[in-house]
Design a protein around this motif. Structure first.
Motif, PDB file in Angstrom:
ATOM      1  N   LYS A 194       1.015  -1.258  -0.086  1.00 37.53           N
ATOM      2  CA  LYS A 194       0.020  -0.203   0.162  1.00 37.53           C
ATOM      3  C   LYS A 194       0.841   1.202   0.003  1.00 37.53           C
ATOM      4  O   LYS A 194       1.987   1.099   0.641  1.00 37.53           O
ATOM      5  CB  LYS A 194      -0.942   0.148   1.390  1.00 37.53           C
ATOM      6  CG  LYS A 194      -1.880  -1.033   1.365  1.00 37.53           C
ATOM      7  CD  LYS A 194      -2.757  -1.246   0.231  1.00 37.53           C
ATOM      8  CE  LYS A 194      -4.070  -2.337   0.449  1.00 37.53           C
ATOM      9  NZ  LYS A 194      -3.741  -3.250  -0.542  1.00 37.53           N
ATOM     10  N   LYS A 195       0.402   2.330  -0.720  1.00 39.97           N
ATOM     11  CA  LYS A 195       1.093   3.523  -0.990  1.00 39.97           C
ATOM     12  C   LYS A 195       1.376   4.127   0.647  1.00 39.97           C
ATOM     13  O   LYS A 195       2.321   4.557   0.947  1.00 39.97           O
ATOM     14  CB  LYS A 195       0.340   4.429  -1.686  1.00 39.97           C
ATOM     15  CG  LYS A 195       0.752   5.844  -1.933  1.00 39.97           C
ATOM     16  CD  LYS A 195       0.147   6.813  -2.801  1.00 39.97           C
ATOM     17  CE  LYS A 195       1.052   8.293  -2.696  1.00 39.97           C
ATOM     18  NZ  LYS A 195       0.137   9.119  -3.664  1.00 39.97           N
ATOM     19  N   GLU A 196       0.318   3.910   1.397  1.00 43.56           N
ATOM     20  CA  GLU A 196       0.394   4.784   2.706  1.00 43.56           C
ATOM     21  C   GLU A 196       1.539   3.913   3.632  1.00 43.56           C
ATOM     22  O   GLU A 196       2.269   4.542   4.395  1.00 43.56           O
ATOM     23  CB  GLU A 196      -0.786   4.544   3.347  1.00 43.56           C
ATOM     24  CG  GLU A 196      -2.167   5.496   2.895  1.00 43.56           C
ATOM     25  CD  GLU A 196      -2.488   4.916   1.347  1.00 43.56           C
ATOM     26  OE1 GLU A 196      -2.079   3.557   1.361  1.00 43.56           O
ATOM     27  OE2 GLU A 196      -3.292   5.605   0.624  1.00 43.56           O
ATOM     28  N   ASP A 197       1.584   2.511   3.476  1.00 47.01           N
ATOM     29  CA  ASP A 197       2.420   1.819   4.221  1.00 47.01           C
ATOM     30  C   ASP A 197       3.950   2.218   3.857  1.00 47.01           C
ATOM     31  O   ASP A 197       4.947   2.200   4.406  1.00 47.01           O
ATOM     32  CB  ASP A 197       2.143   0.511   3.996  1.00 47.01           C
ATOM     33  CG  ASP A 197       0.742   0.022   4.690  1.00 47.01           C
ATOM     34  OD1 ASP A 197       0.448   0.608   5.686  1.00 47.01           O
ATOM     35  OD2 ASP A 197       0.414  -1.106   4.203  1.00 47.01           O
ATOM     36  N   LEU A 199       4.854   5.057   2.315  1.00 48.99           N
ATOM     37  CA  LEU A 199       5.134   6.505   2.863  1.00 48.99           C
ATOM     38  C   LEU A 199       5.493   6.374   4.220  1.00 48.99           C
ATOM     39  O   LEU A 199       6.617   7.206   4.768  1.00 48.99           O
ATOM     40  CB  LEU A 199       3.982   7.376   2.486  1.00 48.99           C
ATOM     41  CG  LEU A 199       3.775   7.809   1.171  1.00 48.99           C
ATOM     42  CD1 LEU A 199       2.482   8.622   0.976  1.00 48.99           C
ATOM     43  CD2 LEU A 199       5.033   9.082   1.027  1.00 48.99           C
ATOM     44  N   GLU A 200       4.800   5.680   5.082  1.00 51.65           N
ATOM     45  CA  GLU A 200       5.124   5.751   6.343  1.00 51.65           C
ATOM     46  C   GLU A 200       6.479   5.037   6.728  1.00 51.65           C
ATOM     47  O   GLU A 200       7.441   5.531   7.543  1.00 51.65           O
ATOM     48  CB  GLU A 200       4.014   4.575   7.194  1.00 51.65           C
ATOM     49  CG  GLU A 200       4.118   4.763   8.626  1.00 51.65           C
ATOM     50  CD  GLU A 200       3.501   6.191   9.139  1.00 51.65           C
ATOM     51  OE1 GLU A 200       4.179   6.743  10.174  1.00 51.65           O
ATOM     52  OE2 GLU A 200       2.648   6.722   8.634  1.00 51.65           O
ATOM     53  N   LYS A 214       6.696  12.700   4.140  1.00 50.62           N
ATOM     54  CA  LYS A 214       5.243  12.651   3.698  1.00 50.62           C
ATOM     55  C   LYS A 214       4.738  14.225   3.047  1.00 50.62           C
ATOM     56  O   LYS A 214       3.953  14.091   2.154  1.00 50.62           O
ATOM     57  CB  LYS A 214       4.280  12.262   4.791  1.00 50.62           C
ATOM     58  CG  LYS A 214       4.809  10.834   5.082  1.00 50.62           C
ATOM     59  CD  LYS A 214       3.955  10.420   6.353  1.00 50.62           C
ATOM     60  CE  LYS A 214       2.525  10.247   6.244  1.00 50.62           C
ATOM     61  NZ  LYS A 214       1.628   9.654   7.337  1.00 50.62           N
ATOM     62  N   GLU A 218       3.391  15.254  -0.448  1.00 51.70           N
ATOM     63  CA  GLU A 218       2.223  15.866  -0.875  1.00 51.70           C
ATOM     64  C   GLU A 218       2.306  17.409  -1.654  1.00 51.70           C
ATOM     65  O   GLU A 218       1.653  17.542  -2.441  1.00 51.70           O
ATOM     66  CB  GLU A 218       1.642  16.383   0.803  1.00 51.70           C
ATOM     67  CG  GLU A 218       1.003  15.024   1.337  1.00 51.70           C
ATOM     68  CD  GLU A 218       0.619  15.199   2.856  1.00 51.70           C
ATOM     69  OE1 GLU A 218       0.715  16.526   3.314  1.00 51.70           O
ATOM     70  OE2 GLU A 218       0.301  14.179   3.540  1.00 51.70           O
TER      71      GLU A 218
END
Length: 756
Positions: A194-197, A199-200, A214, A218
């Motif tokens: 996942k993109k969010e994972d 990025l994190e 992050k 953005e």
């Protein structure tokens, strides 16, 4: 495993061709314009349509047929076994199972069980499972698939991706196409990332202050707008991020520093290494077609293409049926490469032995491509060790003339003869022994290459002088017996069958009693010519032609005897000069000692030598020398005819003198090994006298490779041209009928497109 067969109907140069049982290494050979590149175009078109890419459809081979089709059949035995194993329940396994092997594929009908695609037969009946897809192109350019499910088609492309390399069109300084290939040969599930994972994770690892990375991403996203990555783009980017870089180098240097040939070779080497190594633990079974990998390469560098492929191949091979530590059980990619290089073909045969096949492309008389699977898996270790570029190039021939010695090669490669008969430029003349002939001739290899084997008659017949018998040896008897076996028809058919009757006649001549002429040069009341004609009638079906004695006998025959005398006179007039520092003084001294009218032989031998030295002589001396040569030539030829009045005996003696044989199959060398002493001693003494005295000037020309063949042929052509330029071919044909039989066979075979 992988791609098992290809069938193409009514497209481009293909009428209806099938390539079955592809090997790991498939070498495609043939002359230009026989359809080798068309095969690559068909595979590329098929795979483009699997992706629903809009491409121009290929032309039909025949406009009378309303459609054309491409059918690819894949071996899915291993994949089926894996995905139907209950322990393999991964997402990709399930996807393959549900798409290709789910039970709904079975269709029940009254009284019988029928299987639709993907199955050909139920696994209980057939251990090997195959999956076929047919693409049909109609006249209105519409296409239809035998497999309606687009998911199944996409999955097949994923499992069996196709790559093609047109070597002449490689971008030698930009290898980014390699990344696209790499993204097609893995089964990692990157969709779970996942993109969010991500990025994190990166924010935690690289930000000096939590959230900095992050926020940076953005701000970039708010300023630019991009198209989302495809799955393959993601694969490449995830791969590159853990590599040291993504700019390719060659030997540690920038690609622009290296030569085009070096870059081309390295590019292919990288592709092959990646395809083999990355697929050894994958489901994926790639197919790769390389068109003429030798382009732009030095022959030695092109050979290393095969050598490197062999090394990579062996590195990832398993050596027993069981899986060994660090070895692999998955199938290799399917390699197809077309080539015009005899070096590549030679090394393919040597390096891959029984794991290769050679596909020979040719054109039939209708212009359609014919594909022959050659018998290229040789069990004769001698042939594999002995094969060189010289033998391998014969697989690319338009016509092959197999001969027994250097004299024949010299004859049929004669430049002036090739100008008169241009067909000779299109054939390959090969001097071979029995080992090479057995393995390289098209009858054995199954190549659609017309050929003719020229042999001396003593290869199948012998004369037993001690018992005065004519016999066929084992090879001769085999020819006769084969003809009799092949023509065992009913009584009346046998009587009308010329081959059967000829074979029976030849069988009756085996072991028959013969008598010889008084001097031993010829047969009496026995026609060896009829025997040779009969043997050639039977052997014509095997493309074998037997000369009446030897190739020397084909040149020195009754029709060319007068021409041969003219050649001897021409040698005397043109090839002999004076090798003396003071020629005028020498000539005057000798003319005082010898009579020019009655002692021309003595004058000639003392004045002239085999040289073309020119001297500034007076006109009187030049005329005297010409007279001496003319008188000498006339005297020795008349003396020869007076001593040997019979024309057939003249022929026999000249053939013996020029390393040939008599019609009784005897040479000068053989005479002393035969107990019966077939040629009388006075004839042998006379031949010796000719060489040492009367015809001593011809001694340099009497060896097998002395150059007399070239000299005689060149003279003959010039002589006929001086008589009538329009009739040179006709006159030459009349003088040398056996040579013209060979030339006519080549001409008719090539014109027939190899169908003969």
């Amino acid at each position: 495993m992988g791609l098992q067969s290809i069938r193409i109907k009514n497209l481009l140069s293909f009428d209806d061709v099938i390539i079955n049982s592809l090997e790991d290494i498939n070498c495609i050979i043939g002359m230009n314009n026989t359809g080798k590149s068309n095969l690559m175009k068909m595979l590329k078109y098929f795979y483009d349509k699997l992706d629903d890419i809009k491409v121009i459809p290929p032309d039909f081979h025949s406009s009378y047929t309303p459609s054309g089709s491409i059918t690819l059949t894949y071996d899915v035995t291993r994949i089926k076994k894996i995905v139907m194993n209950a322990n393999n329940d991964g997402r990709f396994h399930k996807h393959i199972y549900n798409t290709l092997f789910k039970p709904q594929s079975f269709i029940r009908k009254p009284h019988r069980l029928v299987f639709s695609f993907p199955f050909n037969f139920p696994s209980t009946f057939q251990r090997k499972s195959t999956y076929s897809i047919t693409l049909t192109i109609s006249k209105d350019d519409s296409v239809t698939w035998s497999i309606k499910d687009p998911n199944a088609r996409r999955l097949i492309k994923t499992l069996f991706p196709f790559f093609h390399i047109e070597t002449r069109h490689i971008d030698l300084y930009d290898w980014n196409s390699i990344w696209k290939m790499v993204s097609s040969i893995n089964s990692f599930n990157f969709s779970e990332i996942k993109k969010e994972d991500l990025l994190e994770f990166l924010d935690e690892k690289i930000s000096t202050k939590r959230g900095n990375y992050k926020k940076y991403i953005e701000r970039v996203e708010s300023a630019i707008h991009t198209k989302p990555y495809s799955y393959k783009d993601k694969v490449v980017n995830y791969l590159k991020i853990v590599l040291d870089g993504d700019i390719f180098t060659n030997k540690g240097e920038d690609l622009h520093v290296q030569s085009d040939g070096t870059n081309s070779h390295k590019y292919l080497e990288v592709i092959l290494s990646l395809l083999i190594s990355l697929t050894r633990t994958e489901f994926i079974n790639p197919i790769i077609y390389i068109d003429e990998p030798e382009i732009g390469l030095h022959p030695k560098l092109s050979e290393s293409f095969i050598e490197n492929l062999s090394l990579i191949y062996k590195k990832y091979d398993k050596t027993t049926e069981e899986i060994e530590p660090n070895k692999y059980s998955t199938p290799y990619p399917t390699f197809l490469f077309s080539t015009h290089s005899s070096s590549l073909l030679k090394l393919t045969l040597k390096s891959f032995l029984h794991k290769q096949q050679i596909l020979h492309f040719s054109k039939g008389s209708d212009g359609a491509t014919k594909i022959s699977k050659l018998n290229s898996k040789y069990d004769d270790a001698r042939f594999i060790n002995m094969i060189s570029d010289n033998e391998a190039r014969l697989f690319f021939s338009e016509y092959i003339l197999f001969v027994e010695g250097a004299t024949e090669v010299e004859l049929f490669r004669n430049y002036n003869l090739q100008k008169l008969f241009p067909v000779l430029k299109r054939l390959d003349v090969y001097d071979c022994d029995e080992v090479m002939l057995k393995n390289i001739n098209p009858s054995y290899s199954n190549a659609a290459i017309p050929f003719l084997i020229v042999k001396d008659i003593d290869q199948i017949a012998v004369v037993d002088f001690e018992n005065a018998k004519f016999k066929f040896n084992a090879k001769g008897k085999a020819i006769i017996n084969k003809a009799i076996r092949n023509n065992k028809l009913d009584y009346f058919s046998r009587r009308r069958n010329p081959f059967f009757n000829t074979a029976k006649f030849l069988a009756s001549q085996d072991g028959r009693n013969v008598t010889f002429s008084d001097n031993g040069l010829r047969f009496k009341q026995f026609s060896i010519g009829r025997i040779i004609s009969g043997v050639n009638s039977l052997s014509s079906r095997d493309n074998v032609f037997y000369t009446s004695t030897t190739i020397e006998g084909s040149l020195i025959n009754e029709s060319s005897l007068e021409l041969f005398s003219l050649w001897i006179k021409n040698l005397i007039m043109k090839d002999f000069g004076i090798n003396n520092g003071n020629p005028s003084k020498m000539i005057d001294a000798l003319l005082q000692k010898y009579n020019i009218k009655t002692q021309s032989k003595q004058l000639f031998t003392r004045i002239f030598s085999n040289c073309k030295t020119n001297h500034d002589l007076s006109l009187r001396h030049m005329r005297l020398l010409t007279v001496i040569k003319i008188r000498y030539a006339k005297e020795i030829i008349e003396e020869f005819k007076e001593k040997i009045p019979d024309v057939k005996d003249q022929l026999a003696i000249l053939r013996l003198a020029f390393s040939g044989k008599t019609e009784t199959l005897v040479s000068i060398e053989m005479h002393y090994k035969i107990d019966g002493k077939p040629i009388h001693q006075d004839i042998l003494d006379y031949i010796k006298e000719l060489k040492l005295e009367n015809f001593s000037f011809l001694s340099p020309y009497m060896g097998k490779t002395s150059g007399w063949v070239t000299s005689f042929i060149d003279f003959s052509l010039n002589h006929y041209a001086s008589l009538d330029k329009e009739k040179v071919g006709k006159n030459f044909r009349l003088a040398f009928p056996e040579l013209l039989h060979i030339i006519d066979h080549a001409s008719s075979s090539i014109e027939a497109g190899g169908l003969k």
